[in-house]
Design a protein around this motif. Structure first.
Motif, PDB file in Angstrom:
ATOM      1  N   ALA A 152      40.614  36.861  50.192  1.00  0.00           N
ATOM      2  CA  ALA A 152      40.259  38.126  50.846  1.00  0.00           C
ATOM      3  C   ALA A 152      40.420  38.027  52.361  1.00  0.00           C
ATOM      4  CB  ALA A 152      38.812  38.476  50.505  1.00  0.00           C
ATOM      5  N   ALA A 153      40.966  39.086  52.945  1.00  0.00           N
ATOM      6  CA  ALA A 153      41.066  39.253  54.401  1.00  0.00           C
ATOM      7  C   ALA A 153      41.891  38.173  55.108  1.00  0.00           C
ATOM      8  CB  ALA A 153      39.667  39.346  55.031  1.00  0.00           C
ATOM      9  N   THR A 162      48.121  45.479  45.089  1.00  0.00           N
ATOM     10  CA  THR A 162      47.545  45.437  43.732  1.00  0.00           C
ATOM     11  C   THR A 162      46.016  45.397  43.778  1.00  0.00           C
ATOM     12  OG1 THR A 162      47.612  43.010  43.502  1.00  0.00           O
ATOM     13  CG2 THR A 162      49.574  44.240  42.816  1.00  0.00           C
ATOM     14  N   ARG A 222      40.212  47.692  43.061  1.00  0.00           N
ATOM     15  CA  ARG A 222      39.229  48.433  43.849  1.00  0.00           C
ATOM     16  C   ARG A 222      38.985  49.814  43.235  1.00  0.00           C
ATOM     17  NH1 ARG A 222      37.872  46.919  49.212  1.00  0.00           N
ATOM     18  NH2 ARG A 222      38.619  44.834  49.679  1.00  0.00           N
ATOM     19  N   ARG A 241      37.958  50.913  50.510  1.00  0.00           N
ATOM     20  CA  ARG A 241      37.906  49.730  51.383  1.00  0.00           C
ATOM     21  C   ARG A 241      36.491  49.241  51.685  1.00  0.00           C
ATOM     22  NH1 ARG A 241      41.866  46.811  50.827  1.00  0.00           N
ATOM     23  NH2 ARG A 241      40.920  45.594  52.488  1.00  0.00           N
ATOM     24  N   SER A 297      36.046  42.570  42.563  1.00  0.00           N
ATOM     25  CA  SER A 297      36.209  41.171  42.149  1.00  0.00           C
ATOM     26  C   SER A 297      35.414  40.891  40.873  1.00  0.00           C
ATOM     27  CB  SER A 297      35.896  40.215  43.297  1.00  0.00           C
ATOM     28  OG  SER A 297      34.634  39.666  43.225  1.00  0.00           O
ATOM     29  N   ARG A 351      42.278  43.173  33.469  1.00  0.00           N
ATOM     30  CA  ARG A 351      43.540  42.623  33.973  1.00  0.00           C
ATOM     31  C   ARG A 351      44.704  43.034  33.068  1.00  0.00           C
ATOM     32  NH1 ARG A 351      42.206  39.672  38.153  1.00  0.00           N
ATOM     33  NH2 ARG A 351      44.406  39.404  38.568  1.00  0.00           N
ATOM     34  N   ARG A 391      46.315  38.448  44.077  1.00  0.00           N
ATOM     35  CA  ARG A 391      45.778  37.102  43.850  1.00  0.00           C
ATOM     36  C   ARG A 391      46.634  36.307  42.866  1.00  0.00           C
ATOM     37  NH1 ARG A 391      43.218  39.559  46.882  1.00  0.00           N
ATOM     38  NH2 ARG A 391      41.031  39.407  47.522  1.00  0.00           N
ATOM     39  N   ASP A 392      47.319  37.014  41.970  1.00  0.00           N
ATOM     40  CA  ASP A 392      48.025  36.351  40.857  1.00  0.00           C
ATOM     41  C   ASP A 392      49.461  36.838  40.729  1.00  0.00           C
ATOM     42  OD1 ASP A 392      47.425  38.962  40.158  1.00  0.00           O
ATOM     43  OD2 ASP A 392      47.052  38.515  38.056  1.00  0.00           O
ATOM     44  N   ARG A 428      37.669  40.942  58.840  1.00  0.00           N
ATOM     45  CA  ARG A 428      37.116  41.955  57.942  1.00  0.00           C
ATOM     46  C   ARG A 428      36.075  42.797  58.673  1.00  0.00           C
ATOM     47  NH1 ARG A 428      37.854  42.740  52.708  1.00  0.00           N
ATOM     48  NH2 ARG A 428      39.917  42.550  53.587  1.00  0.00           N
ATOM     49  N   ARG A 463      32.993  36.160  47.006  1.00  0.00           N
ATOM     50  CA  ARG A 463      34.156  36.786  46.357  1.00  0.00           C
ATOM     51  C   ARG A 463      35.269  35.759  46.110  1.00  0.00           C
ATOM     52  NH1 ARG A 463      37.643  41.128  47.745  1.00  0.00           N
ATOM     53  NH2 ARG A 463      36.887  41.490  49.845  1.00  0.00           N
ATOM     54  N   ASP A 474      36.878  34.664  42.609  1.00  0.00           N
ATOM     55  CA  ASP A 474      38.322  34.818  42.360  1.00  0.00           C
ATOM     56  C   ASP A 474      38.984  33.474  42.007  1.00  0.00           C
ATOM     57  OD1 ASP A 474      38.066  37.503  42.894  1.00  0.00           O
ATOM     58  OD2 ASP A 474      38.994  37.439  44.878  1.00  0.00           O
ATOM     59  N   ARG A 501      37.481  32.050  38.211  1.00  0.00           N
ATOM     60  CA  ARG A 501      37.540  32.782  36.947  1.00  0.00           C
ATOM     61  C   ARG A 501      38.578  32.129  36.027  1.00  0.00           C
ATOM     62  NH1 ARG A 501      40.118  37.756  40.135  1.00  0.00           N
ATOM     63  NH2 ARG A 501      42.283  37.088  40.047  1.00  0.00           N
TER      64      ARG A 501
HETATM   65  O1  CDP Z   1      41.616  43.333  50.818  1.00  0.00           O
HETATM   66  P1  CDP Z   1      40.964  42.139  50.206  1.00  0.00           P
HETATM   67  O2  CDP Z   1      41.729  40.893  50.452  1.00  0.00           O
HETATM   68  O3  CDP Z   1      39.511  42.040  50.545  1.00  0.00           O
HETATM   69  O4  CDP Z   1      40.891  42.340  48.640  1.00  0.00           O
HETATM   70  P2  CDP Z   1      41.877  43.149  47.706  1.00  0.00           P
HETATM   71  O5  CDP Z   1      43.231  42.544  47.781  1.00  0.00           O
HETATM   72  O6  CDP Z   1      41.731  44.595  47.970  1.00  0.00           O
HETATM   73  O7  CDP Z   1      41.307  42.804  46.227  1.00  0.00           O
HETATM   74  C1  CDP Z   1      39.991  43.149  45.830  1.00  0.00           C
HETATM   75  C2  CDP Z   1      39.635  42.276  44.641  1.00  0.00           C
HETATM   76  O8  CDP Z   1      40.499  42.583  43.535  1.00  0.00           O
HETATM   77  C3  CDP Z   1      39.793  40.780  44.848  1.00  0.00           C
HETATM   78  O9  CDP Z   1      38.620  40.145  45.333  1.00  0.00           O
HETATM   79  C4  CDP Z   1      40.164  40.248  43.474  1.00  0.00           C
HETATM   80  O10 CDP Z   1      39.028  39.915  42.729  1.00  0.00           O
HETATM   81  C5  CDP Z   1      40.826  41.426  42.802  1.00  0.00           C
HETATM   82  N1  CDP Z   1      42.281  41.259  42.661  1.00  0.00           N
HETATM   83  C6  CDP Z   1      42.768  40.491  41.637  1.00  0.00           C
HETATM   84  O11 CDP Z   1      41.993  39.908  40.887  1.00  0.00           O
HETATM   85  N2  CDP Z   1      44.114  40.371  41.431  1.00  0.00           N
HETATM   86  C7  CDP Z   1      44.972  40.987  42.254  1.00  0.00           C
HETATM   87  N3  CDP Z   1      46.292  40.863  42.017  1.00  0.00           N
HETATM   88  C8  CDP Z   1      44.511  41.744  43.338  1.00  0.00           C
HETATM   89  C9  CDP Z   1      43.144  41.862  43.545  1.00  0.00           C
END
Ligand code: CDP
Length: 231
Positions: A22-23, A44, A49, A86, A95, A104, A130-131, A157, A180, A184, A187
């Motif tokens: 995150a961030a 994504t 969110r 946001r 998350s 997912r 994230r993935d 952030r 968070r 992430d 899991r």
């Molecule tokens: O902007 P920030 O980096 O805070 O978070 P985000 O990219 O908006 O994603 C919010 C949450 O969604 C993350 O903490 C992940 O748990 C989840 N996420 C995920 O599991 N897989 C992704 N491809 C994107 C987000």
């Protein structure tokens, strides 16, 4: 078939996968890369969110796996434009629902379709999350894992939340990011981790422009894409 027709049918969109905690600056980098290289962009995280935001708005519990999966399956494009996406509360709910394999699974096809058929006839797509490099687009030719120290991520952030007109307390934002990230990373389904073939980009000491120039250099080296728009 003529050579031109063969080339047309063998056209494959170029996918750039950007992952990280995150961030860390993924969104800014991904948007910048997409703009400079003429690619489409998908955040994504906004899908997760949107699921978290809808659940909270309906008074639901993000830990309720059944309801979260139903919300994910019923997501429509307009949900991605919600004004509350946001907030930190929505980030935390996102998350939580993101640890649910059924959520997912419900969001996977949309992400893969976007990468395979980018909108507006673009030659490819940048996806951040994230993935992306590990699960959504494991064959992407360019994968970046963007990271930064947790303290600098908390500062960034805070600024983002304050620019959005909200109040933010550093200690609370820092604690929230750590919680968070841990969720992430730990899991079972699609945890946050760099793909084996991802390039690491640490933005702790980099400004936005410098980080973007480095990311551009990596993506161009991996894909051969040309810059279509100068900064
Ligand atoms: O902007 P920030 O980096 O805070 O978070 P985000 O990219 O908006 O994603 C919010 C949450 O969604 C993350 O903490 C992940 O748990 C989840 N996420 C995920 O599991 N897989 C992704 N491809 C994107 C987000």
């Amino acid at each position: 078939m003529t050579d031109a027709a063969a080339a047309e049918t063998s056209f494959l969109p170029v996918v750039v996968a950007i992952d990280g905690p995150a961030a860390a600056g993924k969104g800014t980098l991904a948007r910048g890369l997409a703009a400079r290289l003429g690619l489409a962009y998908l955040d994504t995280g906004s899908l997760y969110r949107a699921v978290g935001a809808k659940l909270l708005a309906e008074g639901g519990d993000p830990a309720d796996a059944e309801t979260a999966a139903a919300v994910a399956r019923a997501l429509v494009p307009a949900d991605l434009g919600r004004p509350d996406l946001r907030s930190e509360a929505v980030g935390t709910a996102a998350s939580q629902v993101a640890a649910n394999p059924r959520v997912r699974a419900a969001l996977l096809a949309f992400q893969r379709d976007f990468a395979a058929s980018p909108p507006d006839g673009k030659a490819g797509a940048v996806l951040d999350g994230r993935d992306i490099g590990t699960v959504v687009c494991p064959d992407a030719p360019a994968k970046l894992f963007v990271d930064a120290s947790v303290e600098i991520r908390a500062r960034r952030r805070m600024e983002e939340l304050q620019q959005g007109g909200g109040d933010a307390i550093y200690a609370a934002v820092l604690a929230d990011l750590k919680e968070r990230d841990a969720r992430d990373r730990n899991r079972a389904d699609a945890p946050l981790k760099p793909a084996d073939d991802a390039e690491l980009l640490d933005t702790t000491d980099l400004g936005i422009e410098e980080a973007l120039e480095r990311a551009l250099a990596i993506v161009q080296r991996k894909t051969g894409l040309a810059v279509t728009k100068q900064a």
